[in-house]
Design an enzyme around this catalytic site. Structure first.
Site, PDB file in Angstrom:
ATOM      1  N   SER A  35      43.772  40.427  43.789  1.00  0.00           N
ATOM      2  CA  SER A  35      43.595  40.151  42.104  1.00  0.00           C
ATOM      3  C   SER A  35      43.383  41.270  40.646  1.00  0.00           C
ATOM      4  CB  SER A  35      42.971  38.765  41.991  1.00  0.00           C
ATOM      5  OG  SER A  35      42.792  38.512  40.238  1.00  0.00           O
ATOM      6  N   GLY A  56      39.333  44.958  31.632  1.00  0.00           N
ATOM      7  CA  GLY A  56      38.181  43.837  31.058  1.00  0.00           C
ATOM      8  C   GLY A  56      39.397  42.159  31.398  1.00  0.00           C
ATOM      9  N   CYS A  84      33.316  40.474  38.988  1.00  0.00           N
ATOM     10  CA  CYS A  84      34.324  41.408  38.427  1.00  0.00           C
ATOM     11  C   CYS A  84      32.703  42.538  37.376  1.00  0.00           C
ATOM     12  CB  CYS A  84      35.287  41.139  36.725  1.00  0.00           C
ATOM     13  SG  CYS A  84      35.349  42.370  36.310  1.00  0.00           S
ATOM     14  N   LYS A 100      35.544  35.167  45.440  1.00  0.00           N
ATOM     15  CA  LYS A 100      35.545  36.258  45.782  1.00  0.00           C
ATOM     16  C   LYS A 100      34.198  37.284  45.471  1.00  0.00           C
ATOM     17  CE  LYS A 100      38.483  40.214  44.657  1.00  0.00           C
ATOM     18  NZ  LYS A 100      40.145  41.035  44.429  1.00  0.00           N
ATOM     19  N   GLY A 151      40.204  45.928  50.139  1.00  0.00           N
ATOM     20  CA  GLY A 151      39.354  47.232  49.191  1.00  0.00           C
ATOM     21  C   GLY A 151      40.052  48.158  50.359  1.00  0.00           C
ATOM     22  N   SER A 207      44.843  48.530  45.070  1.00  0.00           N
ATOM     23  CA  SER A 207      44.883  50.140  44.392  1.00  0.00           C
ATOM     24  C   SER A 207      45.925  50.199  45.447  1.00  0.00           C
ATOM     25  CB  SER A 207      43.682  50.840  45.005  1.00  0.00           C
ATOM     26  OG  SER A 207      42.431  49.343  43.992  1.00  0.00           O
TER      27      SER A 207
END
Lengths: 271, 312
Positions: B21, B72, B129, B171, B250, B273
């Site tokens: 996500s 954000g 987050c 999460k 991760g 990423s």
């Protein structure tokens, strides 16, 4: 081409040229190695960061043509020589041509800037360029003197109100040129509705085209997903902005809608 | 050809790689593309019960070793989500994980009720987050009590809406004293699985020429190759304590990384990423690398490797 480090570089404003009432060219000291068609993210700390097509990167200087249309671009217009601008990039795909081709450029508004950059590469490759610049009025025409000064580049002007050149849409001029001349490829950058007409014409005439598709970009390197186009699902910051005609014809959003910063569809013809 | 399929809480995935996500995940077509390029499934960007503005730019920056993001959690709300997910379903058969988020308990109840109609295969609850603290305070994932409360609430709302059968994974944040105690509390509260980890930090990068933090939000969640050892360790710890279904995420950037995460205890492996390093095309490269590794090492079924490092 792979961009790994996407941290900004602070470049000093070397010179500011007032091009039209609305547009200034910011000449920054230093190169980011941008090629024609690519864009950079320009950052003013505490203000914002926005994408801009590169108007020139000659290895020594980076030129950005910026119209004062919103809070960020207005903040850019308040800069003085010696101030710093943060620059990330370059990002995205490039315009390209073969040696000795006959090319037609269709620029609307600020779209003249990246195509002006590309014209240098085209003429260096012994190409001849029919460079069509359009604007609503004469005083909004961008880079026409610079373009006219280029060797092997023929400038064609269209204004909606007839205050300079052909009275009407610049796409009409493009139609006339492809009727008359043997054109190898059409390059276009500017309002999407104009580029739709150029794409339709290219398809109908069987001419190749390269089209600069602009979407709301945030990261610039294909991660945040905000600029993904429909039809291919690709991020336009990485697989664009310059796309082949073949790819553009696959897009289902082209000429219809783009997305805002929340990813919601915004239709071009919406009132 | 090894069998790469895995089953997570009863949902079958053709391979364990899922789009994490926060990366891409805004449009149905972009998620379908990620599957076309090799992903076994996708997770949406966090869905809100109402439109939510993100942070101003710059929102994502990278160096050679890490990514720092403070996007954000922008979202246009449920109407847009329904349309995009429907489009994804038209184009793709791979499982869809809906990641949901809220600023408070009312938001979580509202989005849990909304998301039922979107018919996700799995629901992932984002309580971790790290780049919206100014707005929302410390993430709920930092509190044993709050993380259990939100888990119970989501499970209850799903059951009330006839969707009690949709598996829920929560999460978690790595930015806590003891991630295992948080995992314990959400599992006891009814979570079916755990997603670990969300981004690390938050961290900061300063441009020395401007003498200013680069991100407009000043701080952002740290991800990318640099955080993989932390993620592997936390997945290892959670698996050791609970043997529960885990989406390990991760810093996973290649097929070998994904196998490492599975050996630590992950059933599914979130990839986010890494898209910065190899484009979405990296999913296909990773699948091939996993397959080649299995063939070379005589592994017929990739899922046999889940938690392997724990066996004697």
């Amino acid at each position: 081409m792979k961009v790994i480090n996407t941290l900004p570089r602070a470049l000093k404003v070397k010179q500011i040229v007032q091009e039209t009432e609305q547009v200034k060219t910011f000449i920054l000291e230093g190169s980011v190695g941008a090629k024609p068609g690519q864009f950079v993210m320009a950052w003013l700390p505490g203000k914002d960061e926005k994408p801009f097509s590169v108007a020139m990167d000659n290895g020594l200087e980076l030129h950005l043509a910026i119209a004062a249309v919103g809070p960020f671009s207005q903040a850019m217009h308040e800069l003085k020589v010696g101030d710093l601008v943060g620059v990330r990039g370059p990002f995205g795909t490039t315009f390209s041509c073969e040696k000795g081709q006959h090319l037609a450029f269709l620029a609307g508004g600020y779209g003249a800037a990246p195509l002006y950059f590309f014209a240098h590469e085209a003429v260096a490759k012994d190409c001849t360029v029919e460079f069509i610049v359009g604007a609503r009025r004469q005083d909004l025409l961008l880079y026409t003197e610079k373009i006219e000064a280029l060797k092997n580049v023929n400038l064609h002007i269209a204004t909606n109100d007839g205050s300079a050149g052909y009275a009407g849409f610049n796409t009409d001029l493009l139609t006339q040129i492809v009727e008359k001349e043997e054109i190898d490829c059409i390059y276009t950058c500017g309002p999407e509705i104009m580029m739709v007409k150029a794409a339709e014409l290219a398809k109908a005439k069987g001419i190749d085209a390269q089209i600069s598709v602009e979407r709301y970009m945030k990261c610039g390197f294909g991660v945040c997903g905000n600029c993904c186009v429909d039809g291919t699902g690709e991020p336009s910051c990485v697989k664009g902005p310059v796309m082949s005609l073949e790819k553009v014809l696959k897009l289902t959003d082209f000429g219809k809608y783009h997305r805002d910063k929340l990813g919601k569809k915004q239709y071009f013809n919406a009132a | 050809m090894a069998d790469l399929s895995v089953e997570f809480c009863g949902v079958k995935f053709p391979n364990p790689l899922v789009l994490a996500s926060g990366v891409l995940g805004i449009t149905g077509e972009s998620m379908a593309r990620v599957v076309r390029l090799g992903a076994g499934g996708v997770t949406s960007k966090s869905l809100w019960p109402h439109a939510h503005e993100g942070h101003p730019n710059p929102v994502v920056i990278t160096s050679e070793h890490w990514m720092l993001n403070a996007v954000g959690i922008p979202d246009a709300g449920p109407e847009k989500a329904r349309e995009e997910i429907a489009r994804y379903r038209e184009l793709s058969e791979a499982p869809f994980i809906a990641n949901i988020v809220g600023a408070n308990m009312e938001d979580y109840a509202a989005i849990a009720a909304e998301v039922v109609g979107m018919k996700p295969d799995i629901i992932e609850v984002n309580i971790s987050c790290p780049n919206v603290e100014d707005e929302m305070g410390k993430p709920m994932a930092c509190s044993v009590v709050k993380s259990a409360e939100v888990t119970k609430l989501v499970k209850k709302v799903l059951a009330e809406n006839g969707a009690g059968g949709i598996p829920v994974t929560v999460k978690l944040s790595p930015n806590v004293e003891n991630i295992v105690s948080i995992a314990t509390s959400v599992l006891e509260a009814g979570a079916d699985g755990i997603t670990a980890i969300n981004s690390v930090g938050p961290g900061m990068a300063i441009d020395i020429d401007f003498a200013k933090p680069i991100l407009a939000n000043k701080v952002g969640g740290l991800t990318g190759p640099a955080i993989k050892p932390l993620a592997v360790k936390y997945v290892y710890d959670i698996y050791k304590a609970h043997k529960c279904p885990i989406i390990g995420t991760g810093g996973v950037s290649c097929g070998r990384d994904a196998i490492e995460m599975m050996m630590a205890g992950a059933t599914l492996v979130g990839v986010g990423s890494a898209v910065w390093l190899g484009g979405a095309e990296i999913f296909g490269d990773m699948v091939k690398e996993m397959n080649d590794w299995c063939d070379k090492n005589g592994v017929a079924k990739l899922s046999d490797l889940i938690g392997k490092v724990h066996s004697a």
